[in-house]
Scaffold this motif. Structure first.
Motif, PDB file in Angstrom:
ATOM      1  N   THR A 106      60.077 -14.917   7.959  1.00 55.91           N
ATOM      2  CA  THR A 106      59.284 -13.743   8.328  1.00 55.91           C
ATOM      3  C   THR A 106      58.782 -12.985   7.107  1.00 55.91           C
ATOM      4  O   THR A 106      57.633 -12.534   7.077  1.00 55.91           O
ATOM      5  N   THR A 107      59.624 -12.835   6.083  1.00 54.67           N
ATOM      6  CA  THR A 107      59.186 -12.099   4.886  1.00 54.67           C
ATOM      7  C   THR A 107      58.016 -12.798   4.206  1.00 54.67           C
ATOM      8  O   THR A 107      57.097 -12.146   3.713  1.00 54.67           O
ATOM      9  N   GLN A 108      58.032 -14.122   4.199  1.00 57.49           N
ATOM     10  CA  GLN A 108      56.932 -14.867   3.585  1.00 57.49           C
ATOM     11  C   GLN A 108      55.659 -14.719   4.415  1.00 57.49           C
ATOM     12  O   GLN A 108      54.554 -14.612   3.866  1.00 57.49           O
ATOM     13  N   LYS A 109      55.808 -14.681   5.738  1.00 60.66           N
ATOM     14  CA  LYS A 109      54.644 -14.452   6.601  1.00 60.66           C
ATOM     15  C   LYS A 109      54.058 -13.068   6.353  1.00 60.66           C
ATOM     16  O   LYS A 109      52.831 -12.897   6.309  1.00 60.66           O
ATOM     17  N   LEU A 110      54.927 -12.072   6.195  1.00 64.84           N
ATOM     18  CA  LEU A 110      54.458 -10.705   5.933  1.00 64.84           C
ATOM     19  C   LEU A 110      53.705 -10.621   4.609  1.00 64.84           C
ATOM     20  O   LEU A 110      52.662  -9.971   4.524  1.00 64.84           O
ATOM     21  N   MET A 111      54.241 -11.264   3.571  1.00 66.32           N
ATOM     22  CA  MET A 111      53.572 -11.228   2.268  1.00 66.32           C
ATOM     23  C   MET A 111      52.215 -11.931   2.317  1.00 66.32           C
ATOM     24  O   MET A 111      51.235 -11.455   1.735  1.00 66.32           O
ATOM     25  N   THR A 112      52.142 -13.048   3.018  1.00 66.86           N
ATOM     26  CA  THR A 112      50.865 -13.757   3.146  1.00 66.86           C
ATOM     27  C   THR A 112      49.869 -12.920   3.944  1.00 66.86           C
ATOM     28  O   THR A 112      48.692 -12.814   3.574  1.00 66.86           O
ATOM     29  N   GLY A 113      50.345 -12.299   5.020  1.00 70.81           N
ATOM     30  CA  GLY A 113      49.475 -11.414   5.803  1.00 70.81           C
ATOM     31  C   GLY A 113      48.986 -10.232   4.990  1.00 70.81           C
ATOM     32  O   GLY A 113      47.827  -9.812   5.100  1.00 70.81           O
ATOM     33  N   TRP A 114      49.856  -9.691   4.139  1.00 72.67           N
ATOM     34  CA  TRP A 114      49.466  -8.562   3.289  1.00 72.67           C
ATOM     35  C   TRP A 114      48.373  -8.991   2.301  1.00 72.67           C
ATOM     36  O   TRP A 114      47.434  -8.248   2.054  1.00 72.67           O
ATOM     37  N   MET A 115      48.491 -10.208   1.763  1.00 76.09           N
ATOM     38  CA  MET A 115      47.457 -10.714   0.849  1.00 76.09           C
ATOM     39  C   MET A 115      46.120 -10.874   1.568  1.00 76.09           C
ATOM     40  O   MET A 115      45.065 -10.578   1.010  1.00 76.09           O
ATOM     41  N   VAL A 116      46.157 -11.333   2.811  1.00 74.93           N
ATOM     42  CA  VAL A 116      44.916 -11.479   3.594  1.00 74.93           C
ATOM     43  C   VAL A 116      44.306 -10.101   3.850  1.00 74.93           C
ATOM     44  O   VAL A 116      43.088  -9.908   3.729  1.00 74.93           O
ATOM     45  N   LEU A 117      45.148  -9.127   4.206  1.00 77.36           N
ATOM     46  CA  LEU A 117      44.637  -7.766   4.421  1.00 77.36           C
ATOM     47  C   LEU A 117      44.019  -7.203   3.155  1.00 77.36           C
ATOM     48  O   LEU A 117      42.982  -6.539   3.192  1.00 77.36           O
ATOM     49  N   ARG A 118      44.659  -7.446   2.003  1.00 73.37           N
ATOM     50  CA  ARG A 118      44.104  -6.974   0.725  1.00 73.37           C
ATOM     51  C   ARG A 118      42.753  -7.608   0.445  1.00 73.37           C
ATOM     52  O   ARG A 118      41.852  -6.980  -0.092  1.00 73.37           O
ATOM     53  N   LEU A 119      42.624  -8.867   0.812  1.00 77.74           N
ATOM     54  CA  LEU A 119      41.368  -9.585   0.577  1.00 77.74           C
ATOM     55  C   LEU A 119      40.210  -8.931   1.322  1.00 77.74           C
ATOM     56  O   LEU A 119      39.104  -8.817   0.813  1.00 77.74           O
ATOM     57  N   PHE A 120      40.478  -8.457   2.536  1.00 71.37           N
ATOM     58  CA  PHE A 120      39.437  -7.833   3.343  1.00 71.37           C
ATOM     59  C   PHE A 120      39.401  -6.313   3.201  1.00 71.37           C
ATOM     60  O   PHE A 120      38.669  -5.638   3.922  1.00 71.37           O
ATOM     61  N   GLY A 121      40.212  -5.758   2.287  1.00 75.24           N
ATOM     62  CA  GLY A 121      40.200  -4.316   2.052  1.00 75.24           C
ATOM     63  C   GLY A 121      40.851  -3.506   3.161  1.00 75.24           C
ATOM     64  O   GLY A 121      40.558  -2.330   3.309  1.00 75.24           O
ATOM     65  N   LEU A 122      41.752  -4.101   3.917  1.00 75.07           N
ATOM     66  CA  LEU A 122      42.390  -3.414   5.042  1.00 75.07           C
ATOM     67  C   LEU A 122      43.845  -3.062   4.767  1.00 75.07           C
ATOM     68  O   LEU A 122      44.527  -2.560   5.638  1.00 75.07           O
ATOM     69  N   SER A 123      44.316  -3.344   3.560  1.00 72.89           N
ATOM     70  CA  SER A 123      45.714  -3.087   3.225  1.00 72.89           C
ATOM     71  C   SER A 123      45.964  -1.576   3.159  1.00 72.89           C
ATOM     72  O   SER A 123      45.160  -0.828   2.604  1.00 72.89           O
ATOM     73  N   PRO A 124      47.099  -1.120   3.706  1.00 71.44           N
ATOM     74  CA  PRO A 124      47.394   0.316   3.647  1.00 71.44           C
ATOM     75  C   PRO A 124      47.768   0.784   2.254  1.00 71.44           C
ATOM     76  O   PRO A 124      47.775   1.977   1.984  1.00 71.44           O
ATOM     77  N   ILE A 125      48.101  -0.127   1.335  1.00 73.75           N
ATOM     78  CA  ILE A 125      48.441   0.274  -0.036  1.00 73.75           C
ATOM     79  C   ILE A 125      47.613  -0.469  -1.047  1.00 73.75           C
ATOM     80  O   ILE A 125      46.993  -1.437  -0.772  1.00 73.75           O
TER      81      ILE A 125
END
Length: 134
Positions: free
Chosen positions: A115-134
């Motif tokens: 799960t932690t690896q899925k979260l980190m990969t999802g966070w990278m995808v969000l950062r790519l599209f500018g949707l990351s909260p941080i």
């Protein structure tokens, strides 16, 4: 007496904070104190004996326009890092077990990721599209 420590205190000598430039910069604190004392003694509102300050010009104009992410349309080093991490993750998932890269292997391995690896990969995808909260 002397000026005291860093222009504070030390009596009424030339370097004391009230007369020198140590506290208040260009404001003459002794004149302000004397004016307040005189106003209080005479029963006037405080500040009526104080000489008026020169007008201040604070018109700085409109703020400059906001910059839009750089010269490459917002594709900077942060997004490049995110793309690199996503591609690396996808490649390692698709080649796990020593097999040549295949999409079905990548999907099967992604479903069994921690799960932690899925979260980190999802966070990278969000950062790519500018949707990351941080």
């Amino acid at each position: 007496g002397g000026g005291g420590f860093m222009g504070f205190g030390g009596g009424r000598g030339g370097g004391s904070g009230a007369r020198g430039g140590g506290i208040g910069g260009s404001v003459n604190l002794q004149a302000a104190y004397d004016a307040g004392f005189t106003d209080g003694k005479a029963g006037k509102d405080y500040g009526t004996s104080m000489p008026s300050a020169p007008p201040m010009d604070h018109d700085f104009g409109p703020p400059p326009p906001a910059k839009s992410g750089g010269g490459m349309g917002g594709f900077g080093i942060g997004k490049l890092f995110s793309v690199g991490m996503i591609v690396r993750q996808a490649y390692s998932l698709g080649t796990a077990g020593g097999v040549p890269f295949s999409v079905p292997t990548m999907i099967a391995n992604a479903q069994t990721m921690p799960t932690t690896q899925k979260l980190m990969t999802g966070w990278m995808v969000l950062r790519l599209f500018g949707l990351s909260p941080i």
